[in-house]
Scaffold this active site. Sequence first.
Site, PDB file in Angstrom:
ATOM      1  N   ASP A  38      72.908   1.835  24.352  1.00 14.54           N
ATOM      2  CA  ASP A  38      73.310   0.803  25.326  1.00 14.54           C
ATOM      3  C   ASP A  38      72.692   1.017  26.713  1.00 14.54           C
ATOM      4  OD1 ASP A  38      75.054   2.947  25.838  1.00 14.54           O
ATOM      5  OD2 ASP A  38      76.868   1.701  25.972  1.00 14.54           O
ATOM      6  N   SER A  68     101.972   6.146  33.882  1.00 19.48           N
ATOM      7  CA  SER A  68     101.412   6.381  32.557  1.00 19.48           C
ATOM      8  C   SER A  68     102.539   6.935  31.696  1.00 19.48           C
ATOM      9  CB  SER A  68     100.269   7.395  32.635  1.00 19.48           C
ATOM     10  OG  SER A  68     100.048   7.929  31.336  1.00 19.48           O
ATOM     11  N   GLY A 124      86.642   9.140  20.834  1.00 21.55           N
ATOM     12  CA  GLY A 124      85.442   8.296  20.768  1.00 21.55           C
ATOM     13  C   GLY A 124      85.778   6.860  20.431  1.00 21.55           C
ATOM     14  N   SER A 128      89.279   4.972  27.390  1.00 19.73           N
ATOM     15  CA  SER A 128      89.017   4.791  28.830  1.00 19.73           C
ATOM     16  C   SER A 128      88.598   3.358  29.149  1.00 19.73           C
ATOM     17  CB  SER A 128      87.972   5.784  29.333  1.00 19.73           C
ATOM     18  OG  SER A 128      87.019   6.063  28.359  1.00 19.73           O
ATOM     19  N   ASP A 172      81.253  -0.182  25.548  1.00 18.90           N
ATOM     20  CA  ASP A 172      82.700  -0.052  25.342  1.00 18.90           C
ATOM     21  C   ASP A 172      83.465  -1.143  26.093  1.00 18.90           C
ATOM     22  OD1 ASP A 172      81.713   2.203  24.198  1.00 18.90           O
ATOM     23  OD2 ASP A 172      82.614   3.605  25.617  1.00 18.90           O
TER      24      ASP A 172
HETATM   25  C1  GLA Z   1      80.263   6.271  25.220  1.00 21.39           C
HETATM   26  C2  GLA Z   1      79.784   5.351  26.351  1.00 21.39           C
HETATM   27  C3  GLA Z   1      79.032   4.138  25.795  1.00 21.39           C
HETATM   28  C4  GLA Z   1      77.952   4.551  24.799  1.00 21.39           C
HETATM   29  C5  GLA Z   1      78.518   5.540  23.774  1.00 21.39           C
HETATM   30  C6  GLA Z   1      77.442   6.094  22.883  1.00 21.39           C
HETATM   31  O1  GLA Z   1      81.247   5.641  24.457  1.00 21.39           O
HETATM   32  O2  GLA Z   1      80.861   4.910  27.128  1.00 21.39           O
HETATM   33  O3  GLA Z   1      78.481   3.402  26.852  1.00 21.39           O
HETATM   34  O4  GLA Z   1      76.829   5.058  25.441  1.00 21.39           O
HETATM   35  O5  GLA Z   1      79.171   6.628  24.378  1.00 21.39           O
HETATM   36  O6  GLA Z   1      76.888   5.094  22.108  1.00 21.39           O
END
Ligand code: GLA
Length: 386
Positions: A38, A68, A124, A128, A172
């Site tokens: 990205d 929170s 992952g 966030s 994201d």
């Molecule tokens: C994180 C970042 C994204 C992207 C991914 C890897 O989630 O926030 O922008 O770069 O890693 O694909």
Amino acid sequence: MIEIIQKVKTYFHKQFGEAHALLVAAPGRINMIGEHTDYNMGLVLPAAIDRCIYMAIGPAKHATRIVSMDLADELVVYDLEHLKPHQKAWPNYLLGVVDEMLKDKKMINHFNVVFAGNVPLGAGMSSSAALENAIAFGLNELFELEYDRISLAKLSQKAEHNFVGTKCGIMDQFTSMMGSAQQVIKLDCRDLSYEYVRLDLKGYCLLLVDSNLSHHLTTSEYNLRRRQCEMGVQIIANKFAHVTSLRDVDIAMLDACVSVIDPVVYKRCQYIIEENLRVVQFCDLMEAGDVAAAGNILFIAHRAMRDQYEITCPEIDWLASMAESLMGVVGARMMGGGFGGCTINLIETTYLEDFKEFISNGYRQKYAIEPGFYEVNISNGVCLLE
Ligand code: GLA
């Protein structure tokens, strides 16, 4: 899900009286393929999922209060005009967004916020981005700021750059804002053009396996990968003047620079160029209805992340290679920024339970860690519940 929403609403009303609150749901995301492409102006294939941050937000008079619920923590801010990154991590996802809006000359008065969620942290799955988008969307509604969704996603990304310190791409935040039920988003990060693609998995299903590792390398290594890609672009542009990002580069052009490029930088660039091609291949194979062949691209992508981009770790490599060796698994790879988090697995549905049992026993034996399993559904982007 209903329970979390109820919990957030009840707490808000208890804490801040009967004041009216807006209720926002902001989802996390998965990514089928296209990792670290990205911020290199490349292609990604993510989707929003049915795990969200739920946030109640309402106006306040003299101070801004943010609760929170999951961390049992509260923040009070009296002066929104002079915000600085907080020493704790979580407030920055919210304060960063407020700060970007103020820099953009928007009128923001004090507000109260209560939030909780079921996007696992550090897995992952973009908890966030979900948090940034929840506050961005909530403030936009509350103070009638008139941003569109894509502008809000860009603000959330800037908050992450400037307050959190991760120089992330747009995937994201874009996905959490723009998700659409049952469809993945084929997003071109060069111009943000996108297409919704129906994901027809036939007799297969998606399962995320959480390595449950808490590695702390992510931010520094992430930013380092970004710098290495930029170094590559600089060198290649000396020879090919039109090049402004790795999106403009193919392998032949990279090879033409091999004698002047650092070998590590070479590997990083090669990974990105090939990962873009893998996104296209994956989409073509899915469109042709060949889920197993598309899945195989995920195995290849994992090895590339391990050997070329070097963003995996032994536990994650174990999860991916064990999956590859099991009956009924047609694809598996690490998902997200790296150094832990989840693998995404494409599994023949009839083998799902066997898979979970085998992986949890094996992982427990090898690393003394209990893995997490998430079956996720592809869902809509951020929305207002009330
Ligand atoms: C994180 C970042 C994204 C992207 C991914 C890897 O989630 O926030 O922008 O770069 O890693 O694909």
